[in-house]
Design an enzyme around this catalytic site. Structure first.
Site, PDB file in Angstrom:
ATOM      1  N   SER A 139       0.858  -1.179   0.000  1.00 27.04           N
ATOM      2  CA  SER A 139       0.000   0.000   0.000  1.00 27.04           C
ATOM      3  C   SER A 139       0.896   1.231   0.000  1.00 27.04           C
ATOM      4  O   SER A 139       1.853   1.306  -0.768  1.00 27.04           O
ATOM      5  CB  SER A 139      -0.935  -0.040   1.211  1.00 27.04           C
ATOM      6  OG  SER A 139      -1.775   1.081   1.249  1.00 27.04           O
ATOM      7  N   TYR A 153      -4.949   7.797  -7.348  1.00 26.04           N
ATOM      8  CA  TYR A 153      -3.919   6.856  -6.873  1.00 26.04           C
ATOM      9  C   TYR A 153      -4.224   6.420  -5.442  1.00 26.04           C
ATOM     10  O   TYR A 153      -4.219   5.227  -5.118  1.00 26.04           O
ATOM     11  CB  TYR A 153      -2.550   7.531  -6.945  1.00 26.04           C
ATOM     12  CG  TYR A 153      -1.460   6.851  -6.149  1.00 26.04           C
ATOM     13  CD1 TYR A 153      -0.895   5.660  -6.582  1.00 26.04           C
ATOM     14  CD2 TYR A 153      -0.978   7.421  -4.967  1.00 26.04           C
ATOM     15  CE1 TYR A 153       0.110   5.041  -5.848  1.00 26.04           C
ATOM     16  CE2 TYR A 153       0.026   6.814  -4.237  1.00 26.04           C
ATOM     17  CZ  TYR A 153       0.569   5.626  -4.675  1.00 26.04           C
ATOM     18  OH  TYR A 153       1.558   5.020  -3.952  1.00 26.04           O
ATOM     19  N   LYS A 157      -5.384   2.754  -3.251  1.00 25.46           N
ATOM     20  CA  LYS A 157      -4.720   2.266  -2.049  1.00 25.46           C
ATOM     21  C   LYS A 157      -5.695   2.124  -0.883  1.00 25.46           C
ATOM     22  O   LYS A 157      -5.623   1.170  -0.106  1.00 25.46           O
ATOM     23  CB  LYS A 157      -3.580   3.218  -1.662  1.00 25.46           C
ATOM     24  CG  LYS A 157      -2.442   3.267  -2.658  1.00 25.46           C
ATOM     25  CD  LYS A 157      -1.694   1.950  -2.749  1.00 25.46           C
ATOM     26  CE  LYS A 157      -0.383   2.097  -3.494  1.00 25.46           C
ATOM     27  NZ  LYS A 157       0.364   0.818  -3.578  1.00 25.46           N
TER      28      LYS A 157
END
Length: 282
Positions: A139, A153, A157
């Site tokens: 992560s 983005y 995660k």
């Protein structure tokens, strides 16, 4: 008397560059077997030459939900079973939410969230049967804190974080451990090699805030090679954590972030209570 070293079989995505390249070297140096995944396996040729039958290069795009199980089966056929899965493949899309194109947003989610999901699902039957296994999900500090110009983005995660936390609870009964690795700041060239969103002048301030925030946060870039030792230490730990930061500065950032979240929720608790309504029958 020296402690016997247990040989393991690893399945590592994103093995050809960045952190993955350092990890591949360390895994093989330890004497373990490695199925190394990359979209282009040419970069893995030197490892094949040096390590022979202990190394299996696999050309794969982790976004391909049909190809991922096939790759896992190939690794299991070659080595007998997978002890450690490391979901590391990915790219970092920089751009404000409005700047990002649909295709870019879907690709970001496909590689980090769905790619990790397909790989985890593929190794789980074998791990459950053996009642042992490790799944390491790469992560980011951005999986816990969201910064401007990284929203898509970081969304991938955050999705990975939620799925992995649930998965950890689901498979603990089978002796399988799931750990989220959250790197803070490492110079791996990830941003430079990743697709980027178009830049709209309307969001120049967001990009400036992103880079200014990194400087103000006091983050010191870590040594990518040193992360390999940390990775191996995690796998050696009998009871690994669900989450671990790689690098320094992240803990202080999270203390500030979570204190602010709680303070904001407390400030608006009167609205929370308004939404609750009156107890029935009152």
């Amino acid at each position: 008397m020296s402690k016997a070293v247990t040989s393991r079989t690893w399945f590592l995505t994103g093995a050809s560059r960045g952190l993955g390249a350092h990890w591949a070297e360390a895994i093989l140096a330890r004497g373990d077997r490695l199925a190394a995944v990359a979209r282009d396996t040419a970069a893995l040729a030197p490892l094949s030459e040096r390590h022979g039958d202990r190394f299996l290069p696999l050309e794969l795009d982790v976004r391909d939900s049909a190809a991922v199980p096939d790759a896992v089966r190939s690794a299991e056929a070659a080595f007998g079973g997978i002890d450690v899965l490391v979901n590391n493949a990915g790219h970092m899309l920089i751009g404000a939410v409005e700047e990002v194109e649909e295709e870019q947003a879907r690709a970001q989610m496909d590689v980090y969230y769905f790619g990790s999901l397909w790989a985890a699902r593929a190794v789980l039957p074998g791990m459950r049967e053996r009642r042992a296994g490790r799944i390491l999900q790469v992560s980011s500090l951005g999986g816990l804190v969201a910064y401007p110009a990284l929203g898509i983005y970081q969304a991938s995660k955050w999705a990975l974080e939620a799925m992995s936390e649930s998965l950890a609870a689901e498979v603990a009964a089978y002796g399988i451990h799931v750990t989220l690795i959250e790197p803070v700041m490492f110079p791996t060239g990830l941003a430079a090699t990743s697709p980027q969103a178009r830049q709209d002048p309307a969001y120049a301030h967001a990009r400036q805030a992103l880079f200014a925030g990194a400087e103000a946060g006091g983050f010191t870039p870590g040594d990518p090679a040193a992360t390999a030792e940390a990775l191996l230490a995690l796998v050696e730990t009998p009871e690994p954590p669900v989450r671990v930061l790689f690098g320094t500065g992240g803990l202080e950032a999270l203390r500030t972030e979570y204190a602010g979240r709680l303070a904001g929720l407390e400030q608006w608790d009167h609205v929370s209570r308004l939404a609750q309504g009156k107890p029935s029958g009152s």
